[in-house]
Design a protein around this motif. Sequence first.
Motif, short mmCIF file in Angstrom:
data_model
loop_
_atom_site.label_atom_id
_atom_site.label_comp_id
_atom_site.label_asym_id
_atom_site.label_seq_id
_atom_site.Cartn_x
_atom_site.Cartn_y
_atom_site.Cartn_z
N GLN A 85 -4.86 3.07 6.38
CA GLN A 85 -3.63 3.69 5.89
C GLN A 85 -3.86 5.08 5.29
OE1 GLN A 85 -0.43 2.56 6.13
NE2 GLN A 85 -1.19 0.88 7.38
N GLY A 86 -5.08 5.60 5.36
CA GLY A 86 -5.37 6.94 4.88
C GLY A 86 -5.84 7.04 3.46
N ASP B 10 -11.88 -6.78 3.58
CA ASP B 10 -10.58 -6.81 4.26
C ASP B 10 -9.60 -5.80 3.66
OD1 ASP B 10 -8.65 -8.07 6.14
OD2 ASP B 10 -7.67 -8.68 4.28
N HIS B 11 -9.45 -5.82 2.35
CA HIS B 11 -8.50 -4.91 1.71
C HIS B 11 -8.94 -3.46 1.86
CE1 HIS B 11 -5.68 -4.28 -2.02
NE2 HIS B 11 -5.27 -3.63 -0.95
N GLY B 12 -10.23 -3.21 1.75
CA GLY B 12 -10.74 -1.86 1.92
C GLY B 12 -10.47 -1.32 3.31
N ARG B 13 -10.67 -2.14 4.33
CA ARG B 13 -10.39 -1.71 5.70
C ARG B 13 -8.92 -1.35 5.87
NH1 ARG B 13 -13.65 -6.19 7.00
NH2 ARG B 13 -11.82 -7.34 7.74
N GLN B 14 -8.03 -2.15 5.26
CA GLN B 14 -6.61 -1.85 5.34
C GLN B 14 -6.30 -0.49 4.70
OE1 GLN B 14 -3.92 -5.06 4.15
NE2 GLN B 14 -5.60 -6.52 4.43
N LEU B 15 -6.88 -0.24 3.54
CA LEU B 15 -6.63 1.03 2.86
C LEU B 15 -7.16 2.21 3.68
CD1 LEU B 15 -7.43 -0.04 -0.80
CD2 LEU B 15 -5.23 0.84 0.01
N VAL B 16 -8.34 2.07 4.23
CA VAL B 16 -8.90 3.15 5.05
C VAL B 16 -7.99 3.44 6.23
CG1 VAL B 16 -10.83 3.80 6.54
CG2 VAL B 16 -11.28 2.75 4.30
N GLN C 38 -24.82 -0.88 -2.74
CA GLN C 38 -24.03 -0.32 -1.64
C GLN C 38 -22.55 -0.60 -1.89
OE1 GLN C 38 -25.49 -2.19 1.92
NE2 GLN C 38 -24.92 -4.25 1.26
N VAL C 39 -22.09 -0.28 -3.10
CA VAL C 39 -20.74 -0.67 -3.51
C VAL C 39 -19.68 -0.01 -2.64
CG1 VAL C 39 -19.09 -0.65 -5.41
CG2 VAL C 39 -21.50 -1.08 -5.88
N GLU C 40 -19.78 1.29 -2.42
CA GLU C 40 -18.75 1.95 -1.64
C GLU C 40 -18.67 1.40 -0.23
OE1 GLU C 40 -17.48 6.42 -0.07
OE2 GLU C 40 -18.87 6.22 -1.76
N ARG C 41 -19.81 1.17 0.39
CA ARG C 41 -19.83 0.61 1.75
C ARG C 41 -19.19 -0.76 1.76
NH1 ARG C 41 -25.56 0.03 4.54
NH2 ARG C 41 -25.50 2.28 4.15
N THR C 42 -19.51 -1.58 0.76
CA THR C 42 -18.95 -2.93 0.71
C THR C 42 -17.45 -2.89 0.50
OG1 THR C 42 -21.04 -3.79 -0.15
CG2 THR C 42 -19.08 -5.16 -0.44
N LEU C 43 -16.98 -2.04 -0.40
CA LEU C 43 -15.54 -1.95 -0.63
C LEU C 43 -14.82 -1.48 0.63
CD1 LEU C 43 -15.23 -0.43 -4.22
CD2 LEU C 43 -15.08 -2.81 -3.52
N ALA C 44 -15.40 -0.54 1.35
CA ALA C 44 -14.76 -0.01 2.56
C ALA C 44 -14.76 -1.02 3.69
CB ALA C 44 -15.46 1.26 3.00
N MET D 206 0.79 -1.23 0.00
CA MET D 206 0.00 0.00 0.00
C MET D 206 0.82 1.28 0.00
SD MET D 206 -3.20 -1.03 2.50
CE MET D 206 -2.17 -1.85 3.71
N GLN D 207 2.14 1.21 0.13
CA GLN D 207 2.97 2.41 0.18
C GLN D 207 3.80 2.54 -1.11
OE1 GLN D 207 2.53 4.61 2.61
NE2 GLN D 207 1.01 3.16 3.44
N ARG D 208 3.96 3.81 -1.56
CA ARG D 208 4.73 4.06 -2.79
C ARG D 208 6.12 3.44 -2.69
NH1 ARG D 208 5.86 10.05 -5.25
NH2 ARG D 208 3.58 10.10 -5.07
N GLN D 209 6.53 2.81 -3.80
CA GLN D 209 7.86 2.22 -3.82
C GLN D 209 8.92 3.32 -3.82
OE1 GLN D 209 9.02 -1.24 -5.27
NE2 GLN D 209 7.06 -2.10 -5.89
#
Length: 264
Positions: free
Chosen positions: A215-216, A207-213, A198-204, A75-78
């Motif tokens: 991380q900002g 598991d991966h969505g929660r990690q991204l949230v 409810q696509v946005e809610r589901t993505l957020a 999730m972080q820029r190389q």
Amino acid sequence: MPALHVLWTAGDARQHAFEPGEAAVVFDILRATTTMTAALAAGARALCPVADRPSALALRDRLQPPPLLAGEENMQRQPGFDLGNSPLEMTPGAVAGRVLVLCTTNGTRAAAAALAAGCRKLLAASLLNRSATARYLASARPDRITLICAGTQGRFSLDDVLGAGAVLEALLREDGTRWELTDAAQAALALWQHHRHQVERTLASCDHGRQLVRQGFAADVAFAARTDTTDFAITWQPVEELPEPAGGGWFVPTYFPGNRRPSL
């Protein structure tokens, strides 16, 4: 009757026996294929997906003019890359007219796996261009279509399966009598139809969505939930100056007869 199939992870793509008349579509909704769609919509010339950092650095040295390097690891820029893997970074000022070499934890590795396994009719798709992707597939009439979910570090990832299901729904709407869905394809379609309002809610909340949230990157998740905002498919094309270990080609935006811009 031609078949529609879904693979759950990039590892499945490595084991898949691609047939000559088969088309495949890669999905990494959070975030690589969404970022690819955003970059091409912003005027990027082409995108080279690579599986690892050394391949990205080698292409920067090989191509002239030098491409932009974009991507992330966990999730972080190389380090040393020009851009990360956020679709919000893909502005016309940053990418218009440029070739991007993209290296990510999941999505570009799925594309590289498909190419290494012999696929040469490869597309990349997100929710942003799902209907254009479906129209391209319907017009191309391949013998078989395999939708490849990148997954998250080798595991099933709901966000990618929703992307596959969304394209399946659009494809069946374009040509609902041609296709035979495997069990995996039926499951992807059912998951999309369950969550489509409810696509946005589901993505957020996946598991991966929660990690991204955490991380900002909540804004990236919201961006990835947008549907049918672009009117091109993303197709892989061979390029002579690109070495086979780097895929031997790149992704470009593809407009085609019979396509129509979605109502935004």
